[in-house]
Design a protein around this motif. Structure first.
Motif, mmCIF file in Angstrom:
data_model
loop_
_atom_site.group_PDB
_atom_site.id
_atom_site.type_symbol
_atom_site.label_atom_id
_atom_site.label_comp_id
_atom_site.label_asym_id
_atom_site.label_seq_id
_atom_site.Cartn_x
_atom_site.Cartn_y
_atom_site.Cartn_z
ATOM 1 N N PHE B 228 -20.455 5.020 -13.282
ATOM 2 C CA PHE B 228 -21.898 5.023 -13.484
ATOM 3 C C PHE B 228 -22.639 4.824 -12.161
ATOM 4 O O PHE B 228 -23.559 5.574 -11.810
ATOM 5 N N VAL B 229 -22.187 3.822 -11.397
ATOM 6 C CA VAL B 229 -22.825 3.540 -10.112
ATOM 7 C C VAL B 229 -22.622 4.713 -9.158
ATOM 8 O O VAL B 229 -23.555 5.163 -8.494
ATOM 9 N N ALA B 230 -21.391 5.203 -9.150
ATOM 10 C CA ALA B 230 -21.091 6.325 -8.254
ATOM 11 C C ALA B 230 -21.952 7.529 -8.603
ATOM 12 O O ALA B 230 -22.454 8.239 -7.737
ATOM 13 N N GLY B 231 -22.138 7.759 -9.899
ATOM 14 C CA GLY B 231 -22.921 8.901 -10.326
ATOM 15 C C GLY B 231 -24.400 8.714 -10.047
ATOM 16 O O GLY B 231 -25.136 9.679 -9.866
ATOM 17 N N PHE B 232 -24.843 7.456 -10.010
ATOM 18 C CA PHE B 232 -26.267 7.219 -9.816
ATOM 19 C C PHE B 232 -26.659 7.344 -8.353
ATOM 20 O O PHE B 232 -27.767 7.778 -8.046
ATOM 21 N N LEU B 233 -25.773 6.942 -7.455
ATOM 22 C CA LEU B 233 -26.099 6.984 -6.035
ATOM 23 C C LEU B 233 -25.623 8.307 -5.436
ATOM 24 O O LEU B 233 -24.568 8.814 -5.797
#
Lengths: 446, 350
Positions: B228-233
């Motif tokens: 999720f974090v990787a996809g958001f940044l």
């Protein structure tokens, strides 16, 4: 493919269509908006009343007309002369005598010896008849004969001016020009053109009182309820949770949607000497009375309450909508800027309500100016004319009063003043609102 | 001032939006609350400034518990997404509003307003009304109003969302400059990872009412705790490819892509998810993958490519504009496996 038509052709086609579509509206405007105003103005310049009727009249010498002739025109002698009953032996009377069964000898003798003679009293005529050779036998016959020669123009209607003056001349009265004019003015039973309505309006003390009543009515209702209380309601409901706020607003709409007659009847029940208020107050030692009509102050309180409860709802709705249109972030911002509720109202809400407040003030002042139905139902202008406002006065004068003589002309003059004040105020308000600025983008952006 | 959220909980009726959240914001730090719409970041901000009452837990400013103090008394400065300027007041009156409410003297207000207006570069606009200002100018006024009474914390709710691209760029650095100059503790709420990365000391990334990860921007970019974090940044975003790994050999279900990974979980088959950032996939990559270019987006200095594998999965690549590959072209670009991010089947970083 569509070929572009010359502009003019398109224009004229749509113009005709436009005029056609406008035609009904135009007819309605003329028939229902303009014609009443014009007719009011026309009536205002007449002395029409129940007595004169609204069609033409006749010429008739009346007691009151003669009094007026004597008092206003200084023609006491002429008035007396016209009102007097006289006895004239004329053709009509002689013919009537023969029909009534007088002897031929008597008829011919009357014709021969007395025709054309006039007597100031019946006794004089009877004395003259008694001297005749073929005089009737007995007092009764004499009386019935003399009665045939009684001549008076009092209460006789003459259709035209000529007939009337002929009849006056027949009485042996000679008139100069001023007397003729005075006589016409005092004997004509129909309506005439006159500016008297206005001079009368400005001279009557009643007018002044009605004027002040109207000011009190309009401004007290407007300030206390239609804007003031409406503001309080809209602001209070703004800070209430949605559901109770909606219920609260709906309650204040009730007076507006209840039938006026029933609504006012409820107020009357409340105020009657055997009504709700008395029931509560009598045990507390107050005298039973009609609280609404007891004195002018009470009447005014009730009038303002009755109208105000009805009028507050419109302002409440407009103001509530305006408050609702303020972005919620402005309230948040003012909150974190340290503003309490009162400061929010003062610095965020009220500045945004400037136009709605102005609008309601203008609109309601116009509608209050011409509305009198609740006053008519509640106090009928009483007690003693204390709550009689201008519109009610016009209505009572022209259309409905106890005296029964409806003065259409004077009533129309009163109404015309209202129309003029309304038109002037409307124009002033339109200027104030500056129509162009209303069309401009709204001041709040979101 | 140090801000502490201790087991902070917020519910609306039966719906709990935020459940027992802990967050510490250091004195003078600018932190971003980053997340998609509805993740609770604005709710958190509104709770910090006191517009929303907390349903549970505490909020501390310094050592002081402000949980039950109304927003009027909290001394926070807020910049709203719509700026929320008072339309009937001039710029000077808008900025001076919090001081006027506090009944400070006129001279004092004028002095402070001038000072802050100078800081945000709107000294020449003081007599105008908000409607006569551009978006960027309104933004500066809102900032000045938030800062004028020296708040304990500056809260920024999507402050750049209503600005056009160029102004956004300008205001990004302006807000950061002003925050650094004043040394104020600041919280930026945003859904834009570029804003969060470029403006803040740390990012707290939120999802579904929880803080998923708190870290410095580059650290978070390099070491996201989850997919999720990787996809958001990152923009263009990272591409994910699902498959299984056996003895360090990764293969997708369809076999369209097979690479060897510097990750060995033994002979047992294990489902994993690869995260491949666009800058680590291109002609120079070590392990080639066959695919077809389906989309080309020229951005000037760089060009962005979408490459579809045989089974339709998409990898993204960003390269300098010198590459002239076109849509439909078959390519055999490589993946820089050293920089691949690996997640387990639940999206947790391996």
């Amino acid at each position: 493919m569509l070929r572009a038509r010359p502009d003019g052709e398109v224009m004229s086609g749509s113009r005709i269509l436009g005029l056609l579509l406008l035609a009904p509206a135009f007819v309605f405007v003329v028939l229902f908006f303009l014609a009443p105003v014009v007719l009011t103005a026309v009536f205002a310049l007449t002395n029409m009343s129940t007595a004169t009727g609204i069609t033409g009249g006749a010429y008739q010498v009346t007691q009151s007309g003669m009094r007026e002739l004597a008092e206003r025109h200084g023609e006491q002698a002429l008035a007396d002369a016209l009102a007097r009953v006289r006895y004239t032996v004329d053709r009509t009377g002689i013919d009537a005598a023969s029909v009534e069964g007088a002897s031929t000898a008597l008829v011919s003798e009357l014709d021969r010896r007395l025709a054309g003679q006039s007597f100031d009293s019946r006794r004089e005529l009877e004395r003259a008849i008694k001297k005749l050779d073929n005089r009737p036998r007995g007092t009764r016959a004499l009386k019935s004969l003399s009665a045939l020669f009684e001549r008076s123009i009092v209460n006789t209607r003459f259709a035209t001016e000529e007939e009337f003056f002929d009849a006056v001349a027949g009485l042996g009265i000679e008139l100069d020009a001023t007397q003729r004019a005075a006589l016409l003015a005092t004997t004509y039973t129909g309506w005439t053109w006159t500016g008297e309505n206005f001079s009368r309006m400005f001279s009557l003390p009643d007018t002044r009182r009605t004027f002040l009543n109207t000011i009190i009515y309009v401004f007290a209702t407007l300030i206390v309820f239609n804007t003031g209380f409406a503001l309080v309601l809209s602001i209070v409901t703004h800070y209430m949770p949605d559901r109770p706020a909606g219920i609260f607003r709906a309650i204040w709409l009730l007076p507006r949607i209840s039938p006026p007659v029933l609504y006012v009847l409820l107020w009357k029940w409340l105020a009657w000497d055997t009504g709700f208020l008395s029931r509560i107050l009598v045990p507390l030692g107050f005298e039973s009375r009609n609280w609404m009509l007891d004195n002018p102050t009470n009447a005014w309180v009730f009038i303002v309450l009755i109208n105000g409860f009805v009028g507050a709802s419109m302002g409440m709705l407009i103001f509530s909508a305006a408050i609702r249109s303020i972005p919620v972030s402005l309230f948040y911002a003012s909150e974190v800027d340290g503003a309490n509720r009162w400061q929010q109202v003062r610095y965020v809400i009220l500045p945004q309500l400037r136009w709605p407040i102005l609008f309601i003030t203008c609109y309601q002042s116009l509608s209050l100016l011409t509305s009198f139905e609740y006053i008519l139902l509640a106090t009928e202008g009483g007690p003693g004319g204390a709550t009689k406002v201008w519109a009610l006065a016009a209505y009572l004068t022209a259309l409905n009063n106890y005296a029964g003589n409806l003065e259409y002309g004077y009533g129309a003059a009163l109404a015309l003043v209202l129309v003029l004040v309304g038109v002037i105020l409307s124009l002033a308000y339109l200027r104030l609102f500056d129509f162009k600025s209303l069309v401009a983008p709204p001041p709040i952006e979101q | 001032m140090r801000i502490l959220l201790d087991q902070f909980t917020k519910s609306f009726g039966r719906l709990t939006v935020i459940n027992k959240m802990d967050l510490e914001i250091n004195d003078g730090e600018m932190i971003a609350l980053l997340g998609p719409s509805g993740c609770g970041k604005s709710t958190t901000l509104f709770a910090i400034c006191g517009i929303h009452r907390v349903s549970g837990g505490r909020i501390l400013f310094g050592g002081k518990d402000v949980s039950n103090i109304p927003s009027q008394q909290r001394n926070v400065g807020v910049v709203f997404q719509s700026y929320a300027l008072y339309p009937h007041l001039t710029v000077a009156e808008n900025i001076g509003f919090p001081l006027m409410i506090r009944k400070e003297s006129k001279a004092e207000i004028a002095r402070k307003v001038d000072e802050i207006a100078e800081l945000v570069h709107i000294g020449n606009l003081l007599e105008r009304r908000p409607a006569q200002l551009s978006g960027g100018q309104q933004q500066r006024v809102a900032l000045a109003r938030a800062l004028v009474r020296k708040p304990d914390v500056l809260l920024l709710d999507e402050p750049l969302a209503n600005l056009d691209a160029k102004l956004r760029l300008e205001m990004r650095s302006e807000i950061r400059r002003i925050q650094l100059e004043t040394g104020i503790t600041a919280v930026l709420v945003t859904h834009d990872q570029v804003e969060a990365m470029s403006m803040c000391d740390r990012i707290a990334i939120m999802n579904e009412g929880r803080i998923v990860q708190i870290a410095e921007p580059m650290e978070m970019y390099k070491n996201p705790v989850s997919d999720f974090v990787a996809g958001f940044l990152g923009n263009p975003p990272i591409a994910f490819v699902d498959g299984v790994v056996t003895d360090g050999q990764f293969v997708t279900a369809s076999g369209a892509m097979a690479v060897s990974l510097p990750f060995n979980d033994g002979a047992r088959e294990r489902k994993i998810r690869l995260g491949i950032r666009p800058e680590f996939f291109g002609p120079g990559g070590a392990q080639p993958v066959a695919g077809k270019i389906t989309f080309v987006e020229a951005q000037g200095r760089e060009t962005l490519y979408d490459v579809a594998l045989e089974d339709g999965q998409i990898l993204r690549s960003i390269q300098t504009a010198t590459n002239t590959a076109t849509v439909g072209e078959k390519v055999n670009w490589g993946i820089d496996v050293e920089n691949i991010l690996l997640f387990d089947e639940d999206g947790v970083r391996l």
